[in-house]
Write a protein that holds these residues in place. Structure first.
Motif, PDB file in Angstrom:
ATOM      1  N   HIS A  22       0.821  -1.210   0.000  1.00 37.68           N
ATOM      2  CA  HIS A  22       0.000   0.000   0.000  1.00 37.68           C
ATOM      3  C   HIS A  22       0.857   1.262   0.000  1.00 37.68           C
ATOM      4  CE1 HIS A  22      -2.936   3.026   1.166  1.00 37.68           C
ATOM      5  NE2 HIS A  22      -2.215   3.294   2.239  1.00 37.68           N
ATOM      6  N   PHE A  23       1.928   1.257   0.785  1.00 39.69           N
ATOM      7  CA  PHE A  23       2.718   2.468   0.990  1.00 39.69           C
ATOM      8  C   PHE A  23       3.369   2.947  -0.303  1.00 39.69           C
ATOM      9  CE2 PHE A  23       6.426   4.584   3.367  1.00 39.69           C
ATOM     10  CZ  PHE A  23       5.711   5.749   3.526  1.00 39.69           C
ATOM     11  N   LEU A  24       3.584   2.041  -1.254  1.00 45.65           N
ATOM     12  CA  LEU A  24       4.187   2.447  -2.522  1.00 45.65           C
ATOM     13  C   LEU A  24       3.313   3.447  -3.265  1.00 45.65           C
ATOM     14  CD1 LEU A  24       5.444  -1.020  -3.814  1.00 45.65           C
ATOM     15  CD2 LEU A  24       6.848   0.823  -2.849  1.00 45.65           C
ATOM     16  N   PHE A  25       1.994   3.291  -3.175  1.00 46.15           N
ATOM     17  CA  PHE A  25       1.096   4.148  -3.952  1.00 46.15           C
ATOM     18  C   PHE A  25       0.959   5.548  -3.351  1.00 46.15           C
ATOM     19  CE2 PHE A  25      -0.383  -0.274  -4.778  1.00 46.15           C
ATOM     20  CZ  PHE A  25       0.078  -0.347  -6.083  1.00 46.15           C
ATOM     21  N   PRO A  26       0.698   5.705  -2.029  1.00 49.92           N
ATOM     22  CA  PRO A  26       0.692   7.067  -1.482  1.00 49.92           C
ATOM     23  C   PRO A  26       2.044   7.766  -1.600  1.00 49.92           C
ATOM     24  CG  PRO A  26      -0.400   5.554   0.023  1.00 49.92           C
ATOM     25  CD  PRO A  26       0.229   4.719  -1.035  1.00 49.92           C
ATOM     26  N   ALA A  27       3.139   7.014  -1.487  1.00 49.69           N
ATOM     27  CA  ALA A  27       4.452   7.639  -1.621  1.00 49.69           C
ATOM     28  C   ALA A  27       4.615   8.294  -2.987  1.00 49.69           C
ATOM     29  CB  ALA A  27       5.556   6.590  -1.408  1.00 49.69           C
ATOM     30  N   PHE A  28       3.926   7.752  -4.000  1.00 49.15           N
ATOM     31  CA  PHE A  28       3.977   8.321  -5.342  1.00 49.15           C
ATOM     32  C   PHE A  28       2.885   9.365  -5.542  1.00 49.15           C
ATOM     33  CE2 PHE A  28       3.825   7.239 -10.149  1.00 49.15           C
ATOM     34  CZ  PHE A  28       4.681   8.281 -10.438  1.00 49.15           C
ATOM     35  N   SER A  29       1.672   9.077  -5.082  1.00 49.23           N
ATOM     36  CA  SER A  29       0.550   9.974  -5.365  1.00 49.23           C
ATOM     37  C   SER A  29       0.649  11.290  -4.600  1.00 49.23           C
ATOM     38  CB  SER A  29      -0.782   9.282  -5.043  1.00 49.23           C
ATOM     39  OG  SER A  29      -0.865   8.931  -3.685  1.00 49.23           O
ATOM     40  N   ILE A  30       1.238  11.288  -3.398  1.00 53.21           N
ATOM     41  CA  ILE A  30       1.392  12.542  -2.654  1.00 53.21           C
ATOM     42  C   ILE A  30       2.247  13.520  -3.440  1.00 53.21           C
ATOM     43  CG2 ILE A  30       2.424  13.590  -0.599  1.00 53.21           C
ATOM     44  CD1 ILE A  30       1.575  11.089   0.955  1.00 53.21           C
ATOM     45  N   GLY A  31       3.399  13.041  -3.914  1.00 49.96           N
ATOM     46  CA  GLY A  31       4.272  13.911  -4.693  1.00 49.96           C
ATOM     47  C   GLY A  31       3.706  14.223  -6.058  1.00 49.96           C
ATOM     48  N   LEU A  32       3.035  13.248  -6.684  1.00 52.25           N
ATOM     49  CA  LEU A  32       2.513  13.461  -8.031  1.00 52.25           C
ATOM     50  C   LEU A  32       1.362  14.461  -8.032  1.00 52.25           C
ATOM     51  CD1 LEU A  32       3.069  12.568 -10.867  1.00 52.25           C
ATOM     52  CD2 LEU A  32       1.508  10.639 -10.550  1.00 52.25           C
ATOM     53  N   PHE A  55       0.780  17.883 -17.980  1.00 60.79           N
ATOM     54  CA  PHE A  55      -0.326  17.684 -17.034  1.00 60.79           C
ATOM     55  C   PHE A  55      -1.220  16.541 -17.508  1.00 60.79           C
ATOM     56  CE2 PHE A  55      -4.634  18.386 -15.565  1.00 60.79           C
ATOM     57  CZ  PHE A  55      -4.459  18.610 -14.207  1.00 60.79           C
ATOM     58  N   LYS A  56      -1.604  16.568 -18.782  1.00 58.23           N
ATOM     59  CA  LYS A  56      -2.453  15.507 -19.316  1.00 58.23           C
ATOM     60  C   LYS A  56      -1.743  14.155 -19.300  1.00 58.23           C
ATOM     61  CE  LYS A  56      -5.099  18.522 -22.433  1.00 58.23           C
ATOM     62  NZ  LYS A  56      -5.433  18.790 -23.863  1.00 58.23           N
ATOM     63  N   TYR A  57      -0.444  14.179 -19.499  1.00 57.50           N
ATOM     64  CA  TYR A  57       0.357  12.944 -19.511  1.00 57.50           C
ATOM     65  C   TYR A  57       0.368  12.293 -18.129  1.00 57.50           C
ATOM     66  CZ  TYR A  57       4.552  10.031 -20.227  1.00 57.50           C
ATOM     67  OH  TYR A  57       5.448   8.988 -20.308  1.00 57.50           O
ATOM     68  N   TRP A  58       0.631  13.094 -17.089  1.00 63.14           N
ATOM     69  CA  TRP A  58       0.810  12.527 -15.748  1.00 63.14           C
ATOM     70  C   TRP A  58      -0.501  12.331 -15.001  1.00 63.14           C
ATOM     71  CZ3 TRP A  58       4.857  10.032 -14.156  1.00 63.14           C
ATOM     72  CH2 TRP A  58       6.099  10.281 -14.755  1.00 63.14           C
ATOM     73  N   ILE A  59      -1.575  13.003 -15.420  1.00 64.45           N
ATOM     74  CA  ILE A  59      -2.823  12.856 -14.663  1.00 64.45           C
ATOM     75  C   ILE A  59      -3.402  11.456 -14.830  1.00 64.45           C
ATOM     76  CG2 ILE A  59      -4.435  13.686 -16.431  1.00 64.45           C
ATOM     77  CD1 ILE A  59      -5.871  15.198 -14.171  1.00 64.45           C
ATOM     78  N   LYS A  60      -3.187  10.826 -15.981  1.00 57.28           N
ATOM     79  CA  LYS A  60      -3.664   9.456 -16.168  1.00 57.28           C
ATOM     80  C   LYS A  60      -2.912   8.512 -15.223  1.00 57.28           C
ATOM     81  CE  LYS A  60      -2.929   9.476 -20.676  1.00 57.28           C
ATOM     82  NZ  LYS A  60      -2.678  10.874 -21.019  1.00 57.28           N
ATOM     83  N   ILE A  61      -1.636   8.726 -15.073  1.00 53.57           N
ATOM     84  CA  ILE A  61      -0.826   7.902 -14.166  1.00 53.57           C
ATOM     85  C   ILE A  61      -1.241   8.154 -12.724  1.00 53.57           C
ATOM     86  CG2 ILE A  61       1.533   7.506 -13.358  1.00 53.57           C
ATOM     87  CD1 ILE A  61       2.436   8.257 -16.242  1.00 53.57           C
ATOM     88  N   PHE A  62      -1.530   9.414 -12.393  1.00 53.65           N
ATOM     89  CA  PHE A  62      -1.984   9.732 -11.041  1.00 53.65           C
ATOM     90  C   PHE A  62      -3.311   9.044 -10.738  1.00 53.65           C
ATOM     91  CE2 PHE A  62      -4.762  12.333  -8.356  1.00 53.65           C
ATOM     92  CZ  PHE A  62      -4.023  12.355  -7.182  1.00 53.65           C
ATOM     93  N   ALA A  63      -4.231   9.036 -11.690  1.00 59.59           N
ATOM     94  CA  ALA A  63      -5.538   8.427 -11.458  1.00 59.59           C
ATOM     95  C   ALA A  63      -5.398   6.948 -11.108  1.00 59.59           C
ATOM     96  CB  ALA A  63      -6.418   8.599 -12.700  1.00 59.59           C
ATOM     97  N   LEU A  64      -4.564   6.243 -11.836  1.00 55.28           N
ATOM     98  CA  LEU A  64      -4.358   4.819 -11.554  1.00 55.28           C
ATOM     99  C   LEU A  64      -3.670   4.612 -10.212  1.00 55.28           C
ATOM    100  CD1 LEU A  64      -3.249   3.642 -15.097  1.00 55.28           C
ATOM    101  CD2 LEU A  64      -5.236   2.809 -13.848  1.00 55.28           C
ATOM    102  N   THR A  65      -2.660   5.422  -9.934  1.00 53.80           N
ATOM    103  CA  THR A  65      -1.929   5.295  -8.666  1.00 53.80           C
ATOM    104  C   THR A  65      -2.840   5.585  -7.481  1.00 53.80           C
ATOM    105  OG1 THR A  65       0.104   6.002  -9.780  1.00 53.80           O
ATOM    106  CG2 THR A  65       0.089   6.095  -7.382  1.00 53.80           C
ATOM    107  N   PHE A  66      -3.636   6.636  -7.597  1.00 57.99           N
ATOM    108  CA  PHE A  66      -4.555   6.999  -6.516  1.00 57.99           C
ATOM    109  C   PHE A  66      -5.568   5.886  -6.275  1.00 57.99           C
ATOM    110  CE2 PHE A  66      -8.297   9.032  -4.721  1.00 57.99           C
ATOM    111  CZ  PHE A  66      -7.750   9.858  -3.750  1.00 57.99           C
TER     112      PHE A  66
END
Length: 475
Positions: A22-32, A55-66
């Protein structure tokens, strides 16, 4: 010592596995989330298309990570009632409200604005959309605030009483939340999240620069990532040093395990760089040491005495070999991050930031380093607290539910299989998204096939040209 196959050990393994995943995902989504807010702010301020493309590039990655972070967190929380019901009963009056505050403040804020952030760029206008992005970024920080407050209280408990039923009851919420280790843990963890994101973004930028060093999006993300690493890496080392001094004051056994100090050193303790800790014999075999350096780091005096684990009952020793090596993994990766930041500054000064292929390969290799470092730091923190769940007050062996070992083993096996299949597939898709370079025609989430706004049968609002909207707003 616990039986390797008893229910408590298996419950600990299960919680360690799920919380680490679990911790891997918040560690990425907080900064992202913060990175996305910065990108959108730069786009609004400069109107440079490259920031909107990123912004459009990374928001898709953020959505999955979140999404994966939320799902893995919900699953993990059920273990408090199944495997750790005694802990939940005794510490619930303190831990329960802190977790509820996280839901009421952070999660509701994130959930309330996440849909606007993901699908509303062409529907609500740039100003309101940026507000939503900023709200989500703030929400991720607030979430970290409450979770770390609860965790820190378990390490340095204060502001509580104990009732007739043996439960920890709150007496002073300010003292509970702002316990002695909380400020250090909050700063150290949030900066670790920013470093994790910067390393991941830098690795993606480096990957595409190795293929085409003229792509504007790759250049901008690599520039921003290396600049972030250069600033945050030394600050993180400083924060880690302060956190270590705080830990020495409140959890000395953990620092003894981190340093490998089985014996006390009345005239200055050595810094053990490497060695093989032998828990049974109480020595570090084949130790490579720097004389008196540990006293210099921890006490700022090379001749200052440092107590060892020989001053503590053996039943209260943490598992020293695990803590010893996890700490060295974290520190070693921190030094490499510092070197990467320095190399990025040097390349920038020489005007070779996009040309030094060795730097790009270095950044690419360091892409996973942030995730490994946060896991190593988490292991150091949590394993170093053992054999207690509430430090010095409630032992782990007395916190578990009365379950049979086969039942816990079966659920552990199920978690391992499901997590690797489900979250492995999600991670694979994220890597697939990262594999293509950011382009000027980057699609919106809302225009992707199967997006919720379309599948719900709602007619989308007319598309809004962000640049035109900005011009009209200024007029």
């Amino acid at each position: 010592m616990l039986d390797p196959l008893d229910a408590v050990t298996l419950a600990r393994m299960q919680f360690a596995f799920t919380v680490s995943f679990h911790f891997l995902f918040p560690a990425f989504s907080i900064g992202l989330a913060s990175y996305l807010a910065v990108l959108e702010a730069l786009w609004l301020a400069t109107r440079r298309e490259v920031f909107l493309v990123l912004f459009k590039y990374w928001i898709k990655i953020f959505a999955l990570t979140f999404a994966m972070g939320v799902v893995s967190g919900i699953v993990m929380s059920y273990q408090f009632g199944t495997n750790w019901s005694v802990f939940s009963d005794k510490a619930g009056p303190v831990i329960g409200p802190l977790m509820a505050y996280e839901v009421l403040t952070a999660f509701f804020l994130e959930a309330g604005f996440l849909g606007v952030m993901l699908f509303g760029l062409k529907r609500v206008g740039p100003g309101l959309h940026f507000t939503a992005t900023l709200a989500v970024a703030i929400g991720t920080f607030i979430s970290a605030f409450w979770i770390l407050a609860a965790n820190s209280w378990m390490h340095t408990p204060q502001g509580f009483g104990i009732n007739a039923a043996g439960q920890f009851t709150p007496l002073d919420w300010w003292a509970i939340v702002f316990n002695p280790s909380f400020p250090y843990r909050l700063v150290h963890t949030v900066m670790a999240a920013y470093l994790t994101t910067a390393l991941a973004v830098g690795a993606v930028g480096a990957w595409h620069l190795l293929r085409d060093n003229t792509n504007p999006g790759s250049r901008v993300m690599f520039t921003m990532a290396t600049g972030m690493i250069a600033v945050v890496a030394p600050l993180q080392i400083l924060a880690g040093d302060m956190h270590g001094l705080n830990t020495l004051e409140h959890q000395p056994a953990k620092v003894m395990a981190m340093e490998g100090h089985y014996q006390s050193h009345p005239h200055g303790a050595p810094l053990i760089l490497f060695g093989l800790p032998d828990q049974d014999a109480g020595v570090v075999r084949y130790a490579v040491e720097i004389p008196k350096a540990s006293s210099l780091i921890l006490k700022h005096d090379p001749n200052a005495p440092l107590a060892g684990l020989d001053t503590i009952p053996r039943t209260d020793w943490p598992p020293t070999p695990i803590v010893f090596w996890s700490f060295r993994v974290m520190v070693g990766l921190g030094m490499l991050m510092l070197a990467l930041g320095a190399a990025g500054v040097l390349a920038r000064l020489r005007g070779r930031l996009y040309d030094w292929r060795w730097l790009h390969r270095f950044a690419l290799a360091m892409g996973p380093a942030g995730f490994v470092a946060v896991l190593a730091g988490w292991v150091t923190t949590e394993v170093g607290r053992q054999p207690f769940t509430v430090y010095g007050l409630l032992r782990t062996a007395h916190s578990a539910a009365p379950l049979d070992a086969p039942a816990v083993a079966a659920s552990l096996l199920a978690f391992v299989v499901v997590y690797f299949v489900v979250f492995g597939a999600g991670t694979g898709y994220i890597l697939k998204l990262m594999a293509h370079a950011p382009q000027a025609d980057e699609p919106d989430l809302a225009s992707a096939p199967g997006a919720p706004i379309r599948s719900a049968g709602i007619t989308p609002a007319p598309a809004i040209d962000p640049d035109r909207t900005l011009d009209e707003g200024r007029r």
